[in-house]
Write a protein that holds these residues in place. Structure first.
Motif, PDB file in Angstrom:
ATOM      1  N   ALA A 194      52.944   6.286  87.301  1.00 30.47           N
ATOM      2  CA  ALA A 194      51.559   5.353  87.752  1.00 30.47           C
ATOM      3  C   ALA A 194      50.721   5.888  86.491  1.00 30.47           C
ATOM      4  N   THR A 195      50.603   7.293  86.296  1.00 30.97           N
ATOM      5  CA  THR A 195      49.424   7.725  85.481  1.00 30.97           C
ATOM      6  C   THR A 195      49.654   7.110  83.713  1.00 30.97           C
ATOM      7  N   PHE A 196      51.004   7.048  83.437  1.00 33.33           N
ATOM      8  CA  PHE A 196      51.179   6.092  82.248  1.00 33.33           C
ATOM      9  C   PHE A 196      51.270   5.026  82.006  1.00 33.33           C
ATOM     10  N   ASN A 197      51.275   3.870  83.493  1.00 36.32           N
ATOM     11  CA  ASN A 197      50.977   2.762  83.488  1.00 36.32           C
ATOM     12  C   ASN A 197      49.507   2.670  83.356  1.00 36.32           C
TER      13      ASN A 197
ATOM     14  N   ASN B 261      43.302   1.109  81.529  1.00 35.81           N
ATOM     15  CA  ASN B 261      42.509   1.358  82.624  1.00 35.81           C
ATOM     16  C   ASN B 261      41.736   2.671  82.642  1.00 35.81           C
ATOM     17  N   THR B 262      41.057   3.111  81.842  1.00 35.77           N
ATOM     18  CA  THR B 262      40.792   4.576  81.468  1.00 35.77           C
ATOM     19  C   THR B 262      39.318   4.770  81.391  1.00 35.77           C
ATOM     20  N   THR B 263      38.496   3.982  82.014  1.00 33.40           N
ATOM     21  CA  THR B 263      37.147   4.186  82.538  1.00 33.40           C
ATOM     22  C   THR B 263      36.969   5.365  83.167  1.00 33.40           C
ATOM     23  N   ALA B 264      36.275   6.179  82.612  1.00 29.97           N
ATOM     24  CA  ALA B 264      36.055   7.679  83.342  1.00 29.97           C
ATOM     25  C   ALA B 264      37.133   8.712  83.143  1.00 29.97           C
ATOM     26  N   VAL B 265      38.057   8.142  82.283  1.00 25.03           N
ATOM     27  CA  VAL B 265      39.073   9.251  81.844  1.00 25.03           C
ATOM     28  C   VAL B 265      38.713   9.998  80.644  1.00 25.03           C
ATOM     29  N   PHE B 266      38.929  11.380  80.800  1.00 26.54           N
ATOM     30  CA  PHE B 266      38.230  12.050  79.673  1.00 26.54           C
ATOM     31  C   PHE B 266      38.983  11.741  78.297  1.00 26.54           C
ATOM     32  N   GLN B 267      37.880  11.760  77.209  1.00 28.94           N
ATOM     33  CA  GLN B 267      38.514  11.431  75.815  1.00 28.94           C
ATOM     34  C   GLN B 267      39.034   9.826  75.480  1.00 28.94           C
ATOM     35  N   LEU B 268      39.407   9.296  76.602  1.00 33.02           N
ATOM     36  CA  LEU B 268      39.976   7.898  76.588  1.00 33.02           C
ATOM     37  C   LEU B 268      39.393   6.695  77.047  1.00 33.02           C
ATOM     38  N   GLU B 269      38.014   7.076  77.069  1.00 28.64           N
ATOM     39  CA  GLU B 269      37.194   5.797  78.045  1.00 28.64           C
ATOM     40  C   GLU B 269      36.647   4.797  77.087  1.00 28.64           C
ATOM     41  N   SER B 270      36.455   5.212  75.709  1.00 30.07           N
ATOM     42  CA  SER B 270      35.434   4.174  74.804  1.00 30.07           C
ATOM     43  C   SER B 270      36.374   2.962  74.530  1.00 30.07           C
ATOM     44  N   SER B 271      35.757   2.018  74.111  1.00 29.32           N
ATOM     45  CA  SER B 271      36.472   0.707  73.498  1.00 29.32           C
ATOM     46  C   SER B 271      37.361   1.088  72.454  1.00 29.32           C
ATOM     47  N   GLY B 272      37.277   1.836  71.719  1.00 27.77           N
ATOM     48  CA  GLY B 272      38.156   1.979  70.520  1.00 27.77           C
ATOM     49  C   GLY B 272      39.321   2.655  70.964  1.00 27.77           C
TER      50      GLY B 272
ATOM     51  N   VAL C  57      43.282  17.647  80.165  1.00 31.22           N
ATOM     52  CA  VAL C  57      42.173  17.203  80.873  1.00 31.22           C
ATOM     53  C   VAL C  57      42.324  15.786  80.939  1.00 31.22           C
ATOM     54  N   SER C  58      42.715  15.248  79.814  1.00 32.15           N
ATOM     55  CA  SER C  58      42.818  13.664  79.865  1.00 32.15           C
ATOM     56  C   SER C  58      43.880  13.263  80.805  1.00 32.15           C
ATOM     57  N   TYR C  59      44.814  14.010  80.818  1.00 28.31           N
ATOM     58  CA  TYR C  59      46.026  13.537  81.702  1.00 28.31           C
ATOM     59  C   TYR C  59      45.665  13.798  83.160  1.00 28.31           C
ATOM     60  N   GLN C  60      44.914  14.928  83.465  1.00 22.12           N
ATOM     61  CA  GLN C  60      44.554  15.173  84.921  1.00 22.12           C
ATOM     62  C   GLN C  60      43.653  14.163  85.414  1.00 22.12           C
ATOM     63  N   THR C  61      42.703  13.974  84.688  1.00 25.62           N
ATOM     64  CA  THR C  61      41.957  12.802  85.088  1.00 25.62           C
ATOM     65  C   THR C  61      42.608  11.351  85.267  1.00 25.62           C
ATOM     66  N   ALA C  62      43.475  11.008  84.283  1.00 20.82           N
ATOM     67  CA  ALA C  62      43.976   9.921  84.491  1.00 20.82           C
ATOM     68  C   ALA C  62      45.111   9.870  85.610  1.00 20.82           C
ATOM     69  N   TRP C  63      45.595  10.988  85.870  1.00 24.46           N
ATOM     70  CA  TRP C  63      46.609  11.214  87.078  1.00 24.46           C
ATOM     71  C   TRP C  63      45.694  10.810  88.261  1.00 24.46           C
TER      72      TRP C  63
END
Length: 222
Positions: A35-38, A44-55, A201-207
């Motif tokens: 589910a995390t990798f999907n 769908n990474t708004t609020a996910v650490f380091q991975l939420e910018s449009s780029g 931390v990115s993975y934990q927030t995505a999870w």
């Protein structure tokens, strides 16, 4: 972000406690949660650490990460300089472009990043494996390359070429080619230890977002 994680866990554990279920422990979550990798593949990474910018979201759509090591690499690549390597990294990862290595001796070092040098530690390992450097000597080489210390580089080039010939019988022109590649990279390379810590931390927030979206987003909004 650590505060958000703490609040999200408390939110989730209140629900779990009410159902007489064991509390969540992020140190014990699966590192290959589908589910995390999907969620990451769909950016769908708004609020996910380091991975939420449009780029970053565009990069996730291109790369379709499917393992933790991919997250580490993408966190390191999305920086001024190595950002230019993102399209090639994604094509190699998805099998759209052949994975090649500067020299067969570098395959074990560059395999996880599809033949592309992404981390400063890889520069050090290549110098160690290919040219017989000690790790201390390889770190001095990395520092001289990164800071473009001309005087030091003038000493290191013949040392690298001689070491490559002695260690693997590599011809001087090929060793010089690899040295030039490392020199170009070391100027903007990110260190893997830093990228890996970010990626945890990115993975934990995505999870949390993938598995406890209400509890996570409530923490973000609070």
């Amino acid at each position: 972000t650590l505060t958000i994680i703490d609040m999200a866990l408390k939110n989730a554990n209140r629900i779990l406690e009410g159902k007489s279920l064991s509390p969540l422990n992020l140190d014990e979550i699966a590192i290959d949660d589908r589910a995390t990798f999907n969620l990451l593949k769909e950016s769908n990474t708004t609020a996910v650490f380091q991975l939420e910018s449009s780029g970053m979201k565009d990069m996730l759509k291109q790369a379709k990460p499917d393992c933790f090591e991919d997250i580490v690499a993408l966190v390191a690549l999305y920086r001024p300089g190595p950002m230019d390597l993102i399209p090639e990294f994604c094509k190699r990862k998805l099998g759209q472009q052949k994975v090649t290595y500067p020299h067969p001796a570098t395959e074990s070092i560059l395999k996880e990043t599809y033949g592309i040098a992404v981390y400063q530690e890889q520069v050090m390992q290549i110098a160690q494996v290919m040219a017989g450097y000690s790790l201390g000597g390889a770190d001095l080489l990395r520092r001289a390359m990164g800071k473009k210390i001309a005087e030091e580089m003038a000493k290191e080039r013949p040392k690298f070429i001689e070491g490559a010939a002695k260690t693997h019988g590599i011809m001087a022109d090929k060793a010089g080619e690899v040295f030039d590649l490392l020199e170009k990279f070391a100027n903007y390379g990110f260190n893997k230890s830093h990228a890996a810590a970010y990626a945890v931390v990115s993975y934990q927030t995505a999870w949390l977002k993938a598995n406890y979206p209400v509890e996570f987003m409530a923490a973000v909004m609070n």
